[in-house]
Design a protein around this motif. Structure first.
Motif, mmCIF file in Angstrom:
data_model
loop_
_atom_site.group_PDB
_atom_site.id
_atom_site.type_symbol
_atom_site.label_atom_id
_atom_site.label_comp_id
_atom_site.label_asym_id
_atom_site.label_seq_id
_atom_site.Cartn_x
_atom_site.Cartn_y
_atom_site.Cartn_z
ATOM 1 N N MET A 152 37.826 26.586 28.532
ATOM 2 C CA MET A 152 38.109 27.707 29.429
ATOM 3 C C MET A 152 36.978 28.735 29.381
ATOM 4 O O MET A 152 36.603 29.193 28.299
ATOM 5 C CB MET A 152 39.435 28.358 29.032
ATOM 6 N N THR A 153 36.456 29.077 30.553
ATOM 7 C CA THR A 153 35.436 30.122 30.663
ATOM 8 C C THR A 153 35.750 30.950 31.900
ATOM 9 O O THR A 153 36.670 30.641 32.657
ATOM 10 C CB THR A 153 34.013 29.538 30.771
ATOM 11 N N ILE A 154 34.967 32.006 32.135
ATOM 12 C CA ILE A 154 35.171 32.868 33.300
ATOM 13 C C ILE A 154 33.814 33.329 33.841
ATOM 14 O O ILE A 154 33.017 33.927 33.117
ATOM 15 C CB ILE A 154 36.026 34.108 32.951
ATOM 16 N N VAL A 177 35.901 27.401 35.424
ATOM 17 C CA VAL A 177 35.032 28.567 35.639
ATOM 18 C C VAL A 177 35.576 29.398 36.804
ATOM 19 O O VAL A 177 34.932 29.538 37.846
ATOM 20 C CB VAL A 177 33.574 28.149 35.912
ATOM 21 N N PRO A 178 36.768 29.975 36.662
ATOM 22 C CA PRO A 178 37.271 30.861 37.716
ATOM 23 C C PRO A 178 36.329 32.050 37.882
ATOM 24 O O PRO A 178 35.773 32.545 36.897
ATOM 25 C CB PRO A 178 38.638 31.289 37.181
ATOM 26 N N ALA A 179 36.152 32.509 39.119
ATOM 27 C CA ALA A 179 35.098 33.496 39.349
ATOM 28 C C ALA A 179 35.441 34.461 40.468
ATOM 29 O O ALA A 179 36.288 34.205 41.319
ATOM 30 C CB ALA A 179 33.787 32.770 39.681
ATOM 31 N N ALA A 180 34.735 35.607 40.418
ATOM 32 C CA ALA A 180 34.666 36.561 41.526
ATOM 33 C C ALA A 180 33.176 36.897 41.654
ATOM 34 O O ALA A 180 32.706 37.928 41.194
ATOM 35 C CB ALA A 180 35.502 37.811 41.237
ATOM 36 N N PRO A 208 37.445 27.809 40.798
ATOM 37 C CA PRO A 208 38.131 28.499 41.896
ATOM 38 C C PRO A 208 37.596 29.918 42.030
ATOM 39 O O PRO A 208 37.326 30.578 41.017
ATOM 40 C CB PRO A 208 39.593 28.488 41.452
ATOM 41 N N ALA A 209 37.463 30.403 43.255
ATOM 42 C CA ALA A 209 36.730 31.650 43.455
ATOM 43 C C ALA A 209 37.468 32.637 44.365
ATOM 44 O O ALA A 209 38.227 32.247 45.243
ATOM 45 C CB ALA A 209 35.354 31.357 44.063
ATOM 46 N N GLN A 210 37.191 33.906 44.128
ATOM 47 C CA GLN A 210 37.538 34.946 45.089
ATOM 48 C C GLN A 210 36.561 34.870 46.259
ATOM 49 O O GLN A 210 35.407 34.425 46.102
ATOM 50 C CB GLN A 210 37.426 36.326 44.438
ATOM 51 N N CYS A 211 37.007 35.352 47.426
ATOM 52 C CA CYS A 211 36.130 35.312 48.589
ATOM 53 C C CYS A 211 36.362 36.541 49.469
ATOM 54 O O CYS A 211 37.409 37.185 49.413
ATOM 55 C CB CYS A 211 36.377 34.046 49.414
ATOM 56 N N GLY A 212 35.352 36.852 50.280
ATOM 57 C CA GLY A 212 35.520 37.845 51.324
ATOM 58 C C GLY A 212 35.317 39.281 50.894
ATOM 59 O O GLY A 212 34.783 39.576 49.830
ATOM 60 N N GLN A 213 35.803 40.197 51.732
ATOM 61 C CA GLN A 213 35.623 41.638 51.536
ATOM 62 C C GLN A 213 36.868 42.220 50.895
ATOM 63 O O GLN A 213 37.969 42.130 51.434
ATOM 64 C CB GLN A 213 35.358 42.319 52.878
#
Length: 272
Positions: A152-154, A177-180, A208-213
């Motif tokens: 598990m990492t971030i 590697v969940p991310a923003a 899996p990632a965050q996206c957008g504004q």
């Protein structure tokens, strides 16, 4: 086996973010995913520490975590809650950026606090000092599921290759590697770094990632990625919220490591 990468655009209200996240987790499970992953800071993206103090919770009281654990149990899936922003008991009041692995029974089987803090000045218009609001973790984490051992990492961790090598040599076959991720660095480095971590370790990498504004001053890159142990991009979530499904075969880990057994070729050396 099938994984589902959940991509969202979180705002600054955890209660408002939760229903959409649950909908996408359900969509992933309905699509056949047995392992579902959400991004970094699934519960909130906010640039205001004052606001976070008003709306965040300790782990034991966090409504987002409780709801996601209950949903994992209801759906009978393994769920990586990519990370949540949580209050801590630290004297300086800093938060934790904490990832959770949740079993199909709804139990938390592992926790990981992000080790590397994103303290950077990308350009005159974009800078971050994550350590001002979050305190770093100090422990690498492996968790054993009924399908694989997972490291598990971030997010920013991905720039520190030694962490991933340690996890792989300790038994990881999948790296999360969940991310923003910042749009500027995302365009330049996101795919290259994730493919490199997969190639170096012979592991599957799920990011899996965050996206957008997310507000007037915060945006994220999106493009949730699944990468094979040979470094091939298996799936790319694009730049909009949604679910990306990917089928994977863990025997590919052994095949890649037999072809290039670099995890067993470390040598001691002197200098510089």
């Amino acid at each position: 086996m099938r994984a589902g990468l959940v991509q969202i655009t979180a705002g600054d209200d955890p209660a408002a973010n939760l229903p959409g996240t649950l909908d996408l987790v359900r969509e992933a499970a309905a699509g056949g995913a047995e392992f579902v992953l959400t991004p970094e800071v699934t519960n909130i993206i906010s640039t205001s520490r004052k606001h976070q103090n008003q709306v965040l919770h300790q782990e034991e009281d966090d409504p987002t975590l409780a709801a996601l654990c209950a949903e994992a149990k209801a759906l009978g899936i393994w769920l990586l809650v990519g990370s949540l922003a949580l209050k801590t008991h630290d004297p300086d009041g800093r938060f934790a950026n904490r990832s959770f692995m949740v079993s199909p029974r709804g139990d938390i089987t592992a926790r990981y606090d992000k080790i590397h803090m994103f303290d950077v000045e990308i350009d005159e218009a974009e800078s971050y000092r994550e350590s001002a609001g979050y305190r770093p973790g100090d422990r690498a984490v492996l968790t054993r599921t009924d399908f694989a051992t997972v490291g598990m990492t971030i997010c920013y961790d991905m720039r520190f290759a030694h962490l991933y090598r340690r996890l792989a040599q300790a038994g990881a076959r999948i790296l999360t590697v969940p991310a923003a991720f910042s749009p500027v660095t995302g365009k330049a480095h996101w795919e290259s770094l994730l493919r490199a971590r997969a190639i170096e370790t012979g592991c599957f990498v799920f990011a899996p990632a965050q996206c957008g504004q997310h507000g007037p001053t915060r945006a994220t890159h999106g493009h949730s990625l699944a990468v094979s142990p040979w470094g091939e991009v298996l799936a790319n979530g694009g730049d909009a919220p949604g679910v990306t499904l990917v089928d994977f075969d863990l025997s590919d880990v052994d095949k890649s490591r037999r072809r290039v057994p670099s995890l067993t070729h470390d040598r001691d050396f002197e200098g510089p």
